[in-house]
Design a protein around this motif. Structure first.
Motif, PDB file in Angstrom:
ATOM      1  N   GLU A  71       0.823  -1.211   0.000  1.00 50.72           N
ATOM      2  CA  GLU A  71       0.000   0.000   0.000  1.00 50.72           C
ATOM      3  C   GLU A  71       0.858   1.263   0.000  1.00 50.72           C
ATOM      4  O   GLU A  71       0.451   2.299  -0.522  1.00 50.72           O
ATOM      5  N   GLU A 123      -6.075  -8.008  -2.853  1.00 48.00           N
ATOM      6  CA  GLU A 123      -6.735  -6.709  -2.853  1.00 48.00           C
ATOM      7  C   GLU A 123      -5.723  -5.572  -2.746  1.00 48.00           C
ATOM      8  O   GLU A 123      -5.842  -4.551  -3.429  1.00 48.00           O
ATOM      9  N   ARG A 126      -3.983  -5.274  -6.116  1.00 49.79           N
ATOM     10  CA  ARG A 126      -4.838  -4.695  -7.153  1.00 49.79           C
ATOM     11  C   ARG A 126      -5.080  -3.206  -6.917  1.00 49.79           C
ATOM     12  O   ARG A 126      -4.911  -2.383  -7.814  1.00 49.79           O
ATOM     13  N   ARG A 127      -5.446  -2.855  -5.693  1.00 51.33           N
ATOM     14  CA  ARG A 127      -5.838  -1.472  -5.407  1.00 51.33           C
ATOM     15  C   ARG A 127      -4.665  -0.508  -5.386  1.00 51.33           C
ATOM     16  O   ARG A 127      -4.761   0.614  -5.874  1.00 51.33           O
ATOM     17  N   HIS A 128      -3.560  -0.934  -4.816  1.00 52.11           N
ATOM     18  CA  HIS A 128      -2.477   0.011  -4.559  1.00 52.11           C
ATOM     19  C   HIS A 128      -1.310  -0.093  -5.528  1.00 52.11           C
ATOM     20  O   HIS A 128      -0.399   0.743  -5.487  1.00 52.11           O
ATOM     21  N   GLU A 131      -4.131  -0.993 -10.035  1.00 47.28           N
ATOM     22  CA  GLU A 131      -5.179  -0.047 -10.419  1.00 47.28           C
ATOM     23  C   GLU A 131      -4.639   1.367 -10.592  1.00 47.28           C
ATOM     24  O   GLU A 131      -5.132   2.124 -11.442  1.00 47.28           O
TER      25      GLU A 131
END
Length: 207
Positions: A71, A123, A126-128, A131
């Motif tokens: 992250e 997750e 993918r998110r940090h 994406e």
């Protein structure tokens, strides 16, 4: 009436932002060197010069620590690319990805396999990581469409972000070599732009 005592909440380790950055940097270096499977809290403790007890108080599992490190990871800075043309933007993306020297690609590949069986890790990845790249590339292409360089109805438009990101991050897995500017320039010129039926932006005097 006698009440049953409750167990105290686990203590939360208070770590400064600077200390957390050191720990996360150690995690990412270890991931790139050996991958998720070989990484241990002992290794992080030694590399970051932090007690293992401190790590476990803050992150109860290795997965939690790795997710937090992802992250906070730095990405190739393509979100600021804006040269005024699609060809120029892709050339700058190639330069910045080459300057990264494959660091982001190695970090991504180090956790991809483990993420398949761990929803929290997947997750975070993918998110940090993923994406953020895709969103920057969508914006880059949107500007090209608005300028008239690419037709809004071109079938390849939907695949553009994944095609570019795939070239940036998967070369090592395919060829064993880190991404380099020359390779990416050739790929973008010979594959990506033709797939979009790219029309170079005309100068005002040519209109």
């Amino acid at each position: 009436m006698q009440t049953t005592p409750t167990s105290p909440a686990p203590a939360t380790s208070r770590l400064s932002e600077d200390r957390q950055r050191v720990i996360f940097a150690a995690v990412r270096e270890l991931l790139k060197d050996g991958g998720f499977e070989t990484l241990t809290m002992d290794m992080v403790s030694a590399k970051a010069r932090t007690s293992k007890a401190t790590l476990y108080r803050r992150w109860q599992q290795k997965t939690h620590l790795v997710a937090a490190a992802l992250e906070q990871s730095e990405r190739i800075p393509i979100h600021t690319v804006d040269t005024g043309t699609l060809a120029g933007d892709l050339d700058e993306v190639a330069v910045r990805a080459g300057d990264d020297g494959g660091q982001c690609a190695r970090l991504l590949s180090s956790v991809t396999h483990a993420a398949r069986g761990d929803s929290r890790l997947a997750e975070a990845l993918r998110r940090h990581v993923v994406e953020g790249y895709l969103e920057s590339l969508r914006l880059l292409l949107h500007r090209a469409v608005e300028r008239g360089e690419v037709s809004r109805g071109c079938p390849a438009v939907a695949h553009f972000p994944h095609l570019v990101l795939g070239a940036m991050l998967s070369q090592r897995a395919v060829t064993g070599a880190d991404p380099d500017t020359a390779y990416l320039r050739a790929f973008f010129t010979c594959v990506v732009l033709p797939s979009l039926d790219h029309r170079p932006r005309r100068r005002r005097c040519d209109r």
